[in-house]
Scaffold this motif. Structure first.
Motif, PDB file in Angstrom:
ATOM      1  N   GLY A  68      36.188  50.686  17.865  1.00 56.31           N
ATOM      2  CA  GLY A  68      37.526  50.125  17.679  1.00 56.31           C
ATOM      3  C   GLY A  68      38.532  50.568  18.711  1.00 56.31           C
ATOM      4  N   GLN A  69      38.244  51.635  19.452  1.00 55.28           N
ATOM      5  CA  GLN A  69      39.233  52.177  20.374  1.00 55.28           C
ATOM      6  C   GLN A  69      39.536  51.243  21.546  1.00 55.28           C
ATOM      7  N   SER A  70      38.631  50.308  21.847  1.00 55.50           N
ATOM      8  CA  SER A  70      38.897  49.365  22.937  1.00 55.50           C
ATOM      9  C   SER A  70      40.046  48.427  22.616  1.00 55.50           C
ATOM     10  N   ASP A  71      40.476  48.384  21.363  1.00 55.41           N
ATOM     11  CA  ASP A  71      41.612  47.550  20.971  1.00 55.41           C
ATOM     12  C   ASP A  71      42.886  48.361  20.747  1.00 55.41           C
ATOM     13  N   TYR A  72      42.869  49.647  21.066  1.00 53.42           N
ATOM     14  CA  TYR A  72      44.065  50.473  20.918  1.00 53.42           C
ATOM     15  C   TYR A  72      45.005  50.243  22.103  1.00 53.42           C
ATOM     16  N   LEU A  73      46.302  50.162  21.814  1.00 55.70           N
ATOM     17  CA  LEU A  73      47.312  50.134  22.874  1.00 55.70           C
ATOM     18  C   LEU A  73      47.412  51.502  23.533  1.00 55.70           C
ATOM     19  N   THR A  74      47.668  51.512  24.826  1.00 58.00           N
ATOM     20  CA  THR A  74      47.901  52.772  25.501  1.00 58.00           C
ATOM     21  C   THR A  74      48.666  52.524  26.795  1.00 58.00           C
ATOM     22  N   ARG A  75      48.730  53.535  27.651  1.00 56.90           N
ATOM     23  CA  ARG A  75      49.437  53.431  28.918  1.00 56.90           C
ATOM     24  C   ARG A  75      48.429  53.336  30.056  1.00 56.90           C
ATOM     25  N   VAL A  76      48.853  52.868  31.212  1.00 53.56           N
ATOM     26  CA  VAL A  76      47.908  52.616  32.300  1.00 53.56           C
ATOM     27  C   VAL A  76      47.316  53.914  32.850  1.00 53.56           C
ATOM     28  N   ASP A  77      48.021  55.027  32.692  1.00 55.17           N
ATOM     29  CA  ASP A  77      47.505  56.312  33.154  1.00 55.17           C
ATOM     30  C   ASP A  77      47.074  57.187  31.977  1.00 55.17           C
ATOM     31  N   PHE A  78      46.521  56.559  30.939  1.00 58.35           N
ATOM     32  CA  PHE A  78      46.080  57.279  29.746  1.00 58.35           C
ATOM     33  C   PHE A  78      45.040  58.348  30.082  1.00 58.35           C
ATOM     34  N   ASP A  79      44.295  58.124  31.179  1.00 58.43           N
ATOM     35  CA  ASP A  79      43.235  59.055  31.571  1.00 58.43           C
ATOM     36  C   ASP A  79      43.707  60.090  32.587  1.00 58.43           C
ATOM     37  N   GLY A  80      44.995  60.136  32.820  1.00 60.28           N
ATOM     38  CA  GLY A  80      45.551  61.170  33.688  1.00 60.28           C
ATOM     39  C   GLY A  80      45.670  60.796  35.141  1.00 60.28           C
ATOM     40  N   ASP A  81      45.360  59.536  35.498  1.00 61.06           N
ATOM     41  CA  ASP A  81      45.502  59.134  36.890  1.00 61.06           C
ATOM     42  C   ASP A  81      45.987  57.692  36.975  1.00 61.06           C
ATOM     43  N   LEU A  82      46.311  57.269  38.189  1.00 58.87           N
ATOM     44  CA  LEU A  82      46.786  55.912  38.451  1.00 58.87           C
ATOM     45  C   LEU A  82      45.732  55.092  39.188  1.00 58.87           C
ATOM     46  N   ASP A  83      44.479  55.308  38.833  1.00 57.81           N
ATOM     47  CA  ASP A  83      43.360  54.557  39.395  1.00 57.81           C
ATOM     48  C   ASP A  83      42.950  53.484  38.389  1.00 57.81           C
ATOM     49  N   GLY A  84      43.171  52.218  38.734  1.00 52.82           N
ATOM     50  CA  GLY A  84      42.824  51.141  37.826  1.00 52.82           C
ATOM     51  C   GLY A  84      41.343  50.895  37.709  1.00 52.82           C
ATOM     52  N   ARG A  85      40.549  51.455  38.603  1.00 50.45           N
ATOM     53  CA  ARG A  85      39.120  51.166  38.637  1.00 50.45           C
ATOM     54  C   ARG A  85      38.283  52.143  37.819  1.00 50.45           C
ATOM     55  N   ASP A  86      38.928  53.083  37.130  1.00 53.04           N
ATOM     56  CA  ASP A  86      38.157  53.987  36.270  1.00 53.04           C
ATOM     57  C   ASP A  86      38.566  53.903  34.806  1.00 53.04           C
ATOM     58  N   ASN A  87      39.341  52.869  34.453  1.00 51.70           N
ATOM     59  CA  ASN A  87      39.866  52.786  33.091  1.00 51.70           C
ATOM     60  C   ASN A  87      38.834  52.323  32.071  1.00 51.70           C
TER      61      ASN A  87
END
Length: 357
Positions: A68-87
């Motif tokens: 279910g977590q793939s449907d959670y809202l979050t921020r673009v840098d939720f993983d601690g970086d501003l790399d769109g290719r590792d989200n």
């Protein structure tokens, strides 16, 4: 870097508010109490006042759902970086917290405020084996037009929502705005929040692909989340949590999403997030597409008069095209940071290939 703060959820019925540094405290203070009627309302207060109560359908089935977590809202840098290719991969990593955030921008004319809300998911996914495409990153949202009627927060006249590559228009009951170049698709309803004293507009997103419409044109079917605007960011306690508070992030903040628009790690082109085919994206289904999600200045309904991005960068033009406004609306902006890149946005709209989102 984009500002970061989050409040994890404890078992239902218990709330833990965790300080996340001076920046987060100052941001919360700016959004906290309503402005007195005789004072000018800040853009942050305005965005919080009209921020929607948001119903998010959740599908917990299949490996790409991440329970279910793939449907959670979050921020673009939720993983601690501003790399769109590792989200895509980051959403499934142990220890990653998908705290609830929603982005906003406010632009102004003498007659109206226009507030864009941007909802981000790390994955646009599916559990169907045939004829369905997944992609890394997902961005849908809504534009609210607020008439400046002399009251503190004005009056909400219309909403236009983004569901993939189509826009849908709504008006609340009693609005003076009627159909114009586009027909009105439904009524924007309001709901009381348990976290403040306001009636908020109500929006909803489908699971997996995350198209966004006014509630209940999309609704929760089984598991789901109900997000409430707030000054803190909570992580859902489960895939069926009906009271999750989200924190707003200003797109125009220093170092924020608009300031990062030329960051090649985050954006593949103007208004289009960078995304690749790493991990299991596309495995077990039709395909995984690249660079297929858009920020607000990349949203487009190709069948309509406004060009790509104008729902955010020139919302008065879009409103005039979509609706009949009996009192009229000003077309000159007194505040519009998007306008400085208007030429680039227009050129990108003429030359950009269509995207999947």
């Amino acid at each position: 870097m984009l500002e970061t703060s989050s409040t994890p959820r404890r078992p239902r019925g218990v709330r833990a508010l965790i300080a996340a540094g001076t920046a987060a405290v100052l941001a919360a203070a700016a959004l906290a109490a309503p402005t007195p009627a005789d004072a000018a309302v800040s853009r942050a207060e305005l965005a919080l006042r009209w921020a929607p109560i948001h119903y998010q359908d959740v599908d917990a089935t299949g490996s790409h759902a991440l329970s279910g977590q793939s449907d959670y809202l979050t921020r673009v840098d939720f993983d601690g970086d501003l790399d769109g290719r590792d989200n895509w991969d980051g959403a499934g990593q142990a220890g990653t917290t998908l705290a609830a955030h929603v982005y906003y921008s406010v632009v102004e004319t003498s007659t109206h405020w226009y507030i864009t809300y941007f909802f981000f998911h790390p994955r646009d996914w599916t559990d169907h084996p045939f004829f369905e495409t997944e992609h890394e990153n997902d961005g849908e949202g809504a534009l609210f037009a607020i008439e400046r009627d002399g009251s503190t927060y004005g009056v909400l006249r219309s909403a236009v929502t983004v569901a993939h590559s189509d826009f849908f228009s709504y008006t609340p009951t009693g609005s003076t705005w009627t159909s114009g170049g586009e027909s009105i698709d439904g009524t924007l309803r309001f709901q009381a929040s348990p976290h403040d004293t306001f009636q908020h507009p109500v929006t909803a997103q489908e699971a997996q692909g995350h198209g966004l419409k006014a509630h209940p044109q999309y609704d929760i079917n089984g598991d789901g989340l109900v997000y409430y605007p707030s000054t803190v960011a909570e992580t859902p306690s489960s895939s069926n949590d009906r009271d999750v508070r989200y924190q707003l992030i200003d797109i125009f903040a220093s170092g924020g999403l608009w300031a990062q628009r030329s960051n090649a790690s985050l954006f593949a082109s103007l208004g289009t997030f960078a995304g690749d085919t790493s991990g299991d994206c596309g495995v077990g289904t039709w395909s995984c597409s690249t660079n297929s999600a858009n920020a607000p200045w990349g949203w487009d309904d190709g069948n309509d008069t406004p060009v790509r991005g104008e729902i955010a960068s020139d919302p008065a033009k879009l409103s005039a095209a979509y609706f009949t406004v009996p009192a009229g609306l000003a077309r000159t902006y007194s505040y519009n940071p998007y306008a400085g890149a208007a030429a680039a946005l227009a050129e990108a709209a003429r030359t950009a290939p269509p995207t999947v989102d």
